[in-house]
Design an enzyme around this catalytic site. Structure first.
Site, PDB file in Angstrom:
ATOM      1  N   ASN A  12       0.858  -1.185   0.000  1.00 46.45           N
ATOM      2  CA  ASN A  12       0.000   0.000   0.000  1.00 46.45           C
ATOM      3  C   ASN A  12       0.896   1.237   0.000  1.00 46.45           C
ATOM      4  O   ASN A  12       1.432   1.601   1.034  1.00 46.45           O
ATOM      5  CB  ASN A  12      -0.906  -0.006   1.240  1.00 46.45           C
ATOM      6  N   LYS A  14       0.013   4.238  -0.413  1.00 40.32           N
ATOM      7  CA  LYS A  14      -0.683   5.438   0.061  1.00 40.32           C
ATOM      8  C   LYS A  14      -0.453   6.583  -0.932  1.00 40.32           C
ATOM      9  O   LYS A  14      -0.399   6.343  -2.135  1.00 40.32           O
ATOM     10  CB  LYS A  14      -0.220   5.797   1.474  1.00 40.32           C
ATOM     11  N   HIS A  98      -9.669   1.321   4.383  1.00 41.28           N
ATOM     12  CA  HIS A  98      -8.418   1.551   5.115  1.00 41.28           C
ATOM     13  C   HIS A  98      -8.697   2.542   6.243  1.00 41.28           C
ATOM     14  O   HIS A  98      -9.478   3.484   6.079  1.00 41.28           O
ATOM     15  CB  HIS A  98      -7.342   2.088   4.166  1.00 41.28           C
ATOM     16  N   GLU A 100      -7.106   4.983   7.342  1.00 41.27           N
ATOM     17  CA  GLU A 100      -6.858   6.394   7.015  1.00 41.27           C
ATOM     18  C   GLU A 100      -8.052   6.983   6.278  1.00 41.27           C
ATOM     19  O   GLU A 100      -8.379   8.160   6.451  1.00 41.27           O
ATOM     20  CB  GLU A 100      -5.559   6.520   6.197  1.00 41.27           C
ATOM     21  N   GLU A 170      -5.904  -4.594  10.501  1.00 33.98           N
ATOM     22  CA  GLU A 170      -4.933  -3.511  10.648  1.00 33.98           C
ATOM     23  C   GLU A 170      -5.220  -2.729  11.933  1.00 33.98           C
ATOM     24  O   GLU A 170      -6.013  -1.770  11.912  1.00 33.98           O
ATOM     25  CB  GLU A 170      -5.006  -2.573   9.449  1.00 33.98           C
ATOM     26  N   GLY A 176       1.868   2.726  10.619  1.00 30.05           N
ATOM     27  CA  GLY A 176       2.787   3.856  10.454  1.00 30.05           C
ATOM     28  C   GLY A 176       3.443   4.304  11.741  1.00 30.05           C
ATOM     29  O   GLY A 176       4.054   5.361  11.797  1.00 30.05           O
ATOM     30  N   SER A 215       2.976  -1.746  10.451  1.00 33.72           N
ATOM     31  CA  SER A 215       4.433  -1.746  10.669  1.00 33.72           C
ATOM     32  C   SER A 215       5.065  -3.108  10.406  1.00 33.72           C
ATOM     33  O   SER A 215       5.974  -3.529  11.119  1.00 33.72           O
ATOM     34  CB  SER A 215       4.770  -1.240  12.079  1.00 33.72           C
TER      35      SER A 215
HETATM   36  C1  PEP Z   1      -1.078   0.353   5.888  1.00 35.47           C
HETATM   37  O1  PEP Z   1      -1.149   1.521   5.562  1.00 35.47           O
HETATM   38  O2  PEP Z   1      -1.917  -0.427   5.450  1.00 35.47           O
HETATM   39  C2  PEP Z   1       0.016  -0.068   6.767  1.00 35.47           C
HETATM   40  C3  PEP Z   1      -0.041  -1.256   7.281  1.00 35.47           C
HETATM   41  O3  PEP Z   1       1.032   0.857   6.986  1.00 35.47           O
HETATM   42  P1  PEP Z   1       2.430   0.576   7.724  1.00 35.47           P
HETATM   43  O4  PEP Z   1       2.966  -0.735   7.211  1.00 35.47           O
HETATM   44  O5  PEP Z   1       3.289   1.740   7.358  1.00 35.47           O
HETATM   45  O6  PEP Z   1       2.135   0.513   9.193  1.00 35.47           O
END
Ligand code: PEP
Length: 254
Positions: A12, A14, A98, A100, A170, A176, A215
C-alpha cells in the site's frame, strides 16, 4: 482437509510515488520476483500511477490494486472513481475501508457495505481493512469493534461470495507507528475474524485470506505470516523500497 490458503502480500503505497518513481520501483521488482510463485503479489499505487503499474506488470502474476473506489458505476460524484473504470484500466483489486480513509475522509460502514459487492460484481478483488484504535484495545473492545465492522461492511454480500473477499486486520495503533502487533495479538485477532466469518459460512471462512497490516517489516514479517491464521500482509511504509518489500514477500513463502 480444507485447501491451504495462498499467501498474499500487498504494497500500500498510500499517497507516495510519482509515475516515474512507480516505474523505477516496478522495473526492479518485476525483475526480482523469481521464487515467489507461491505468493499472490499486489501493488496498490495512487490513482495517477495505476496505468503505468498495469503496464509494468503485464505478463507477470503481479496484480495492481486501487486504494479506494466508489460503489456507483458512474454519475455525478466529482472526484470519485468507479470499479468499472478501474477494471477498464486493467486494475484487478481494490483496498476498501483503510483506517486512514475511515479516519480522515469519512469512509463509513454503510458505504463499505455497498463497495464490497460492487467491487466483486465488477471483477475486482476487494481487500477489506478492519481494525481497532489504541483506546478501543485498551478498553478491551477489540473483538466488539472487529465484529461490528465485519457485520456492517459485509452486510450486503451475497451468501456465496465470502471466499472472494480478502480481509486485512490492521490495528490502527500499529499503522505507520513502528509499533507492530505481537504475533500472539495478530493471530488472536485474525482467528477471531475467521470465527466471525465462520458464523456466516464455515466452509468459506476457511478459504478467506486474512492479512496482517501494521508496521510489517522484513525483520518481523516471517514470524507474523507463520501464524496459522495469518495469510500474508498489507504493507505500508516498508513497501516503498523494492528490496524491503521483496524481503517481506519472500517471508510469505511457506
Ligand atoms: C497500511 O497503511 O496499510 C500499513 C499497514 O502501513 P504501515 O505498514 O506503514 O504501518
Amino acid at each position: 482437509m480444507p485447501e491451504p490458503r495462498r499467501p498474499l502480500v500487498a504494497a500500500n503505497w498510500k499517497m507516495n510515488k510519482t509515475v516515474a518513481e512507480a516505474g523505477d520501483f516496478l522495473e526492479r521488482f518485476v525483475a526480482s520476483i523469481g521464487g515467489l510463485e507461491a505468493v499472490d503479489l499486489v501493488i496498490c499505487p495512487p490513482y495517477p500511477a495505476l496505468a503505468t503499474a498495469v503496464e509494468w506488470t503485464e505478463r507477470t502474476p503481479i496484480r495492481v490494486a486501487a486504494q479506494n473506489m466508489h460503489f456507483e458505476a458512474e454519475g455525478a460524484f466529482t472526484g470519485e472513481v468507479s470499479a468499472a473504470m478501474l477494471r477498464d484500466l486493467g486494475v484487478e483489486a481494490v483496498v476498501l475501508g483503510h483506517s486512514e480513509r475511515r479516519q480522515h475522509f469519512g469512509e463509513t460502514d454503510e458505504a463499505l457495505a455497498r463497495k464490497v459487492p460492487a467491487a466483486l460484481d465488477a471483477g475486482l478483488l476487494p481487500i477489506l481493512c478492519v481494525g481497532e484504535s489504541e483506546d478501543q484495545r485498551d478498553a478491551g473492545e477489540t473483538e466488539e469493534v472487529l465484529a461490528a465492522q465485519l457485520g456492517a461492511d459485509l452486510a450486503e454480500l451475497d451468501g456465496g461470495a465470502l471466499s472472494g473477499v480478502v480481509v486485512a486486520y490492521e490495528p490502527i495503533w500499529a499503522i505507520g507507528t513502528g509499533r507492530t502487533a505481537t504475533t500472539a495479538q495478530a493471530q488472536e485477532a485474525i482467528a477471531f475474524i475467521r470465527s466471525r466469518l465462520a458464523e456466516r459460512d464455515a466452509g468459506q471462512a476457511q478459504a478467506v485470506r486474512i492479512l496482517y497490516g501494521g508496521s510489517m517489516k522484513p525483520d518481523n514479517a516471517a514470524e507474523l505470516i507463520a501464524q496459522p491464521d495469518v495469510d500474508g500482509g498489507l504493507v505500508g511504509g516498508a513497501s516503498l523500497d523494492p528490496d524491503d518489500f521483496l524481503a517481506i514477500c519472500r517471508a510469505g513463502v511457506r
